[in-house]
Design a protein around this motif. Structure first.
Motif, PDB file in Angstrom:
ATOM      1  N   LEU A   1      59.225  37.982  47.199  1.00  0.00           N
ATOM      2  CA  LEU A   1      58.341  38.119  46.039  1.00  0.00           C
ATOM      3  C   LEU A   1      58.390  39.534  45.482  1.00  0.00           C
ATOM      4  O   LEU A   1      58.484  39.748  44.280  1.00  0.00           O
ATOM      5  CB  LEU A   1      56.900  37.849  46.464  1.00  0.00           C
ATOM      6  CG  LEU A   1      56.352  36.483  46.158  1.00  0.00           C
ATOM      7  CD1 LEU A   1      54.992  36.329  46.772  1.00  0.00           C
ATOM      8  CD2 LEU A   1      56.276  36.277  44.666  1.00  0.00           C
TER       9      LEU A   1
ATOM     10  N   ILE B   1      54.514  33.265  42.717  1.00  0.00           N
ATOM     11  CA  ILE B   1      53.928  32.999  44.037  1.00  0.00           C
ATOM     12  C   ILE B   1      54.239  31.570  44.480  1.00  0.00           C
ATOM     13  O   ILE B   1      54.674  31.335  45.603  1.00  0.00           O
ATOM     14  CB  ILE B   1      52.404  33.266  44.015  1.00  0.00           C
ATOM     15  CG1 ILE B   1      52.157  34.777  43.897  1.00  0.00           C
ATOM     16  CG2 ILE B   1      51.732  32.723  45.262  1.00  0.00           C
ATOM     17  CD1 ILE B   1      50.706  35.176  43.784  1.00  0.00           C
TER      18      ILE B   1
ATOM     19  N   ALA C   1      50.656  37.104  49.509  1.00  0.00           N
ATOM     20  CA  ALA C   1      51.591  36.962  48.386  1.00  0.00           C
ATOM     21  C   ALA C   1      51.057  37.711  47.166  1.00  0.00           C
ATOM     22  O   ALA C   1      51.789  38.450  46.507  1.00  0.00           O
ATOM     23  CB  ALA C   1      51.792  35.486  48.059  1.00  0.00           C
ATOM     24  N   ALA C   2      49.748  37.542  46.885  1.00  0.00           N
ATOM     25  CA  ALA C   2      49.152  38.221  45.734  1.00  0.00           C
ATOM     26  C   ALA C   2      49.198  39.733  45.935  1.00  0.00           C
ATOM     27  O   ALA C   2      49.523  40.491  45.020  1.00  0.00           O
ATOM     28  CB  ALA C   2      47.714  37.758  45.549  1.00  0.00           C
TER      29      ALA C   2
END
Lengths: 397, 311
Positions: free
Chosen positions: A195, A225, A279-280
């Motif tokens: 990512l 995401i 992930a964020a």
């Protein structure tokens, strides 16, 4: 939402058709199999060498000795002749050594083993000769073999938890929970790294502005995401579909028996929310950097955050319901892995699970919101990485 | 002509510095509108606000599509070629164009057909399945241009579309942009290459230090700054010309002389005053260029500001 899926699909196919990704996808299980399987295979192939002993038998029990050695690596050869000649023979034929069975052995139990090499381990031989000696003495006294077996049988212990499950099931559960916690961490690390790379790629390829003229930054971030989550999952499914049968075949781990689990929905909730949280965090921070080399200390530290869980692993295993375990469960950055681990080790009180779930969920939502703000500004910034002060300003903007 | 975009009194401040100060202009369907200014004047900031990438602190943006007015950008109906532009290096030309047109809501079958038409137009048909990293810079720029117009938007915003292009490609771009305007698209071009924009724009907006300098139809601006420029090649001094009462100012670069005539002086009027024995090798007369108008105004500050929109 339609645009989010279009981005997710693009991220997925772009990576899935990428040579580097495919090579990694195929090489990783092969490397893992090599590391796990080869030593097992070698030990299966590599049988211990046979040890040859010459025996001068003065008590006529050689037959019994040979019979007792049937399933061992020991081979006995009876010798009749001079001891001096036998010594030469042992050295010549590279036998392990020789010993004499005589009346003294019956009386004292002592045997002198003459060996060619300086150091020889007699563990197996000692067992055989002990049994032989015991048998002969039992005969001498006049007790039957069965009576001896009855007298010498040891106590056998096995634990059963009250209202719980048997020992074997529990160790399987521990295995499963450690494996699941590991898988979640693995997913966070691999997908997280991809990512981050993907957010950087957009900036390095100067695509951010073109994409953002068609979709909102929120759509872009969500799409990334989701796309990388699907990528991570498919990677995992492929590896497990090779890894589980391999584990079963090479290591005799009863994988199928371990998979059935009643707490699956709780596990999935913590795993998914945990993935979303990191992930964020990664994509938000990734968007504030120019490249990996220019990452500041603050940014570098964020990538170490999933490792925090390791601090708690030791204390949690030794006391699954202790204070450390509770802190690990409530602290949102360690909550996904520690809760999953604890679920396997002990009964976690429901209120703790509920509180942990609420804290994790709220934190994840807040982080997603903050990351979206960072992403919105960060993606359009070229040439320099943002400082911590700048990031703070963007988040409040 | 109807307005497709209306920019009304927008302002933007970064770190306490006002980078855009009360700017208003419109872009009409079927016209090419140029927003021009030196580097750092505020062109890209203005465009980013139009594109909804950043928001103005004050002021309004209105988009008119199919008789409806909206104050949020209708992303699917706008095409954008940003100044900071690139393409995914690992992706193939066809893939990336399908992806970008997909984001604009264009059907895949139609998109594929249009992509091939455009690639043929730019002589890139054989590159459809090539990776972007195999393209030259000019080729990549053509692909980026295609991406911005493929979905036949009502408004196209092109930020420095000519930068980095060779003269042949510049001509192709000018031609294609003109054709798109003729088909009814509203086109907003930003550039600091005034000569190029001068050739294709119907109207221009000149910005400097975040403020309006000039705004209006190109011909009107030129008529307003109605002077002519006389370019002469002469080895010796030509005081009989440089000191003429009809000449406002002059510049000399080696044997090249450039004389600006006073306002309302007709070229013939000046030519009639040239003595036959003047040592002139070459002589040409032209309207003063946009570049010169800009330099004159920018140097004089924004107090020279004029608005020809309502004339």
């Amino acid at each position: 939402m339609k645009l989010t899926w279009k981005i997710a699909k693009w991220e997925f196919t772009r990576n899935f058709t990428n040579k580097q990704f495919l090579i990694g996808l195929l090489l990783t299980p092969i490397i893992m199999l090599l590391f796990a399987g080869v030593p097992q295979l070698i030990s299966k192939l590599d049988k211990p060498q046979q040890e040859v002993f010459y025996v001068i038998d003065e008590i006529s029990e050689f037959g019994q000795l040979v019979e007792a050695a049937t399933d061992t690596n020991l081979k006995f050869v009876q010798y009749q002749g001079e001891q001096a000649e036998l010594e030469e023979l042992v050295l010549e034929e590279e036998a392990t050594g020789y010993f004499i069975l005589n009346q003294a052995f019956l009386k004292t139990g002592q045997v002198q083993v003459h060996t060619a090499e300086k150091k020889v381990v007699f563990k197996e031989l000692q067992g055989l000769l002990s049994n032989l000696l015991q048998g002969l003495r039992v005969q001498e006294i006049g007790i039957k073999q069965e009576q001896v077996a009855y007298l010498t049988s040891p106590a056998l212990l096995s634990s059963v938890q009250i209202g719980g499950e048997s020992n074997g099931d529990q160790s399987n559960r521990i295995g499963v929970s450690i494996a699941l916690a590991g898988i979640v961490l693995f997913l966070i690390f691999t997908s997280g790294a991809m990512l981050l790379q993907s957010a950087l790629q957009e900036k390095q390829d100067r695509m951010a502005e073109i994409i953002l003229s068609s979709v909102s930054s929120d759509n872009l971030m969500q799409g990334k995401i989701i796309g990388h989550f699907l990528l991570g999952i498919s990677q995992l499914v492929l590896w497990l579909s090779i890894g589980l049968p391999a584990a079963w075949y090479f290591m005799d781990i009863p994988v199928w028996a371990m998979i059935s689990l009643g707490q699956l929905p709780i596990l999935i909730f913590f795993a998914l929310t945990g993935y979303l949280l990191f992930a964020a965090l990664f994509v938000g921070i990734g968007s504030t950097m120019t490249d990996m080399q220019s990452a500041s200390n603050t940014q570098g530290m964020v990538f170490m955050l999933p490792m925090l869980g390791f601090i708690f692993v030791g204390p949690v295993i030794s006391n699954p319901n202790g204070l450390a375990a509770q802190i690990g469960t409530f602290f949102p950055l360690t909550s996904p892995t520690i809760t999953i681990l604890r679920l396997g080790l002990a009964e976690v009180p429901t209120w703790e699970l509920v509180v942990a779930a609420i804290i994790l969920l709220v934190t994840t939502l807040l982080v997603i919101k903050a990351a979206a703000k960072l992403f919105r500004v960060g993606m359009l910034m070229y040439g320099k990485s943002a400082s911590a002060a700048e990031m703070w300003k963007w988040m409040r903007y | 002509m109807n307005n497709t975009l209306d920019v009304k009194n927008i302002n933007k401040t970064y770190n306490g510095v006002k980078v855009i100060n009360d700017i208003s202009f419109a872009v009409k369907a079927g016209e090419i509108m140029g927003i021009m200014g030196p580097n750092g004047a505020g062109k890209t900031t203005t465009i980013r606000m139009i594109m909804g990438i950043t928001a103005p602190d004050q002021g309004e943006l209105h988009f008119f599509l199919n008789g409806e007015s909206r104050n949020r950008i209708p992303q699917a109906s706008v095409g954008y070629l940003p100044e900071e532009r690139g393409l995914y290096k690992e992706a193939k030309v066809m893939e990336i164009l399908l992806f970008l047109s997909g984001l604009k809501g264009l059907d895949k079958v139609i998109a594929r057909k249009r992509i091939m038409e455009w690639l043929e137009k730019f002589q890139l048909a054989d590159k459809a399945n090539s990776k972007v990293q195999q393209l030259s810079k000019g080729m990549a720029q053509k692909v980026q241009f295609i991406a911005s117009v493929l979905h036949q938007p009502a408004l196209v915003v092109l930020d420095e579309p000519f930068s980095g292009l060779d003269p042949v490609s510049q001509d192709i771009f000018k031609q294609e942009i003109r054709q798109l305007a003729d088909q009814g698209m509203a086109i907003l071009i930003s550039s600091h290459q005034m000569n190029l924009v001068e050739e294709i724009c119907n109207r221009i907006f000149i910005i400097n230090k975040g403020e309006k300098v000039l705004y209006g139809p190109l011909q009107d601006i030129k008529a307003q700054y109605g002077s002519y420029q006389v370019n002469i090649i002469a080895e010796q001094e030509i005081p009989e010309l440089t000191q003429s009462p009809l000449v406002q100012s002059f510049q000399r670069l080696g044997k090249k002389w450039s004389l600006v005539l006073k306002d309302n002086t007709a070229p013939a009027q000046f030519l009639a005053t040239i003595p036959p024995e003047a040592p002139i090798d070459e002589l040409s007369v032209a309207r003063i260029s946009l570049h010169d108008i800009f330099v004159r105004i920018a140097k004089g500050g924004s107090s020279d500001e004029i608005n020809l929109e309502n004339r």
